[in-house]
Design a protein around this motif. Structure first.
Motif, short mmCIF file in Angstrom:
data_model
loop_
_atom_site.label_atom_id
_atom_site.label_comp_id
_atom_site.label_asym_id
_atom_site.label_seq_id
_atom_site.Cartn_x
_atom_site.Cartn_y
_atom_site.Cartn_z
N VAL A 54 -11.63 -78.94 0.94
CA VAL A 54 -10.75 -79.93 1.09
C VAL A 54 -10.73 -80.32 2.61
N LEU A 55 -10.72 -79.52 3.43
CA LEU A 55 -10.59 -79.77 4.98
C LEU A 55 -11.83 -80.44 5.44
N HIS A 56 -13.04 -80.18 4.74
CA HIS A 56 -14.23 -80.93 5.06
C HIS A 56 -14.18 -82.23 4.51
N ALA A 57 -13.58 -82.46 3.33
CA ALA A 57 -13.73 -83.75 2.89
C ALA A 57 -12.65 -84.99 3.39
N VAL A 58 -11.53 -84.50 3.96
CA VAL A 58 -10.64 -85.18 4.22
C VAL A 58 -10.70 -85.88 5.69
N ASP A 59 -10.18 -87.03 5.74
CA ASP A 59 -10.24 -87.42 7.31
C ASP A 59 -9.26 -86.83 8.29
N GLU A 61 -6.63 -87.89 9.83
CA GLU A 61 -5.29 -87.53 9.76
C GLU A 61 -4.69 -86.83 8.65
N ALA A 62 -5.41 -86.83 7.46
CA ALA A 62 -5.02 -85.87 6.44
C ALA A 62 -5.32 -84.57 6.87
N HIS A 63 -6.29 -84.13 7.66
CA HIS A 63 -6.52 -82.84 8.15
C HIS A 63 -5.25 -82.27 9.13
N GLN A 64 -4.76 -83.26 9.87
CA GLN A 64 -3.56 -82.82 10.70
C GLN A 64 -2.58 -82.63 9.88
N ARG A 65 -2.09 -83.58 8.82
CA ARG A 65 -1.16 -83.46 8.10
C ARG A 65 -1.31 -82.13 7.38
N LEU A 66 -2.23 -81.71 6.87
CA LEU A 66 -2.47 -80.57 5.78
C LEU A 66 -2.24 -79.32 6.56
N THR A 67 -2.84 -79.24 7.94
CA THR A 67 -2.85 -78.09 8.55
C THR A 67 -2.19 -78.09 9.79
N LYS A 69 -2.96 -78.87 12.55
CA LYS A 69 -3.90 -78.87 13.78
C LYS A 69 -4.75 -79.74 13.36
N GLY A 70 -5.59 -80.15 14.77
CA GLY A 70 -6.66 -80.95 14.87
C GLY A 70 -7.83 -80.14 14.32
N ARG A 71 -9.06 -81.13 13.97
CA ARG A 71 -10.21 -80.60 13.53
C ARG A 71 -10.81 -79.62 14.82
N GLY A 72 -11.32 -78.48 14.30
CA GLY A 72 -11.88 -77.59 15.28
C GLY A 72 -10.94 -76.61 15.92
N LYS A 73 -9.78 -76.80 15.86
CA LYS A 73 -8.80 -75.95 16.43
C LYS A 73 -8.59 -74.53 15.84
N HIS A 74 -8.01 -73.60 16.58
CA HIS A 74 -7.57 -72.38 16.23
C HIS A 74 -6.50 -72.38 15.12
N GLY A 75 -6.77 -71.57 14.07
CA GLY A 75 -5.46 -71.42 13.19
C GLY A 75 -5.46 -72.31 12.11
N VAL A 76 -6.50 -73.18 11.93
CA VAL A 76 -6.56 -74.31 10.78
C VAL A 76 -6.35 -73.50 9.46
#
Length: 193
Positions: A54-59, A61-67, A69-76
């Motif tokens: 899922v996290l690979h597929a989303v943009d 903004e969605a990554h931030q909303r779902l986690t 955290k920003g992409r590549g950040k610790h604790g995703v």
């Protein structure tokens, strides 16, 4: 030409979701204890690692909303689990199993000491040794999860999890209607040539 993968051409969350459905069916029909264990392993890994897909597929903004955290950040991954705990309430149990399957013991995150898994052979209806089998008797492999001393068929967990994932994928626009037995027709094969 599509970018090559290391996942046999499957690269969307719906592909791993369909593999989870397939592995649940394997678990449902297995009669041998070892085969049921293998199918249960696969179900846990599929159910948990859908997060990665899922996290690979989303943009972003969605990554931030779902986690959170920003992409590549610790604790995703923990962020995803926490942020989506209401939508995917059985995900933590799958995390416990998948992480243990991969590493033999839990290696990250909180550990549920009140939970374990196992497998055995079940008899329905019960019988008394040295007496004829009762009518309708059957023997089958049974993989289970034990929570607070009570054993449940682990397939029930995975069936709930796949329903939770379906709702989630639909809500996130990642669910694609397609027969799991889809085969390209001749025209599509010619287009690829």
């Amino acid at each position: 030409m599509e970018k090559p993968t290391k996942t046999f051409g499957m690269d969307e969350p719906i592909h791993l979701y369909r593999k989870l459905l397939y592995d649940i069916e394997r678990l449902r029909v297995e009669e041998a204890s070892r085969a049921a264990q293998y199918a249960a392993f696969d179900c846990a890994v599929d159910a948990f690692h859908l997060i990665d897909w899922v996290l690979h597929a989303v943009d972003d903004e969605a990554h931030q909303r779902l986690t959170g955290k920003g992409r590549g950040k610790h604790g995703v991954i923990p962020g995803f689990i926490t942020t989506n705990a209401i939508r995917l309430p059985d995900l933590e149990l799958c995390r416990q199993i998948a992480n243990s399957v991969k590493h033999v013991v839990m290696t990250f995150g909180p550990k549920m000491d009140n939970m374990s898994t196992g497998s055995t052979v079940r008899f329905e209806p019960p019988f008394v040794a040295y007496q004829p089998f009762p009518p309708g008797f059957r023997m089958f492999a049974w993989a289970y999860i034990e929570l607070d001393g009570t054993k449940y068929a682990v397939i029930e967990l995975f069936e709930r999890m796949v329903r939770e994932w379906e709702v989630f994928l639909r809500q996130e626009g990642l669910f694609v209607e397609e027969s799991p037995d889809w085969e390209p027709d001749d025209e599509e094969l010619e287009d690829e040539a």
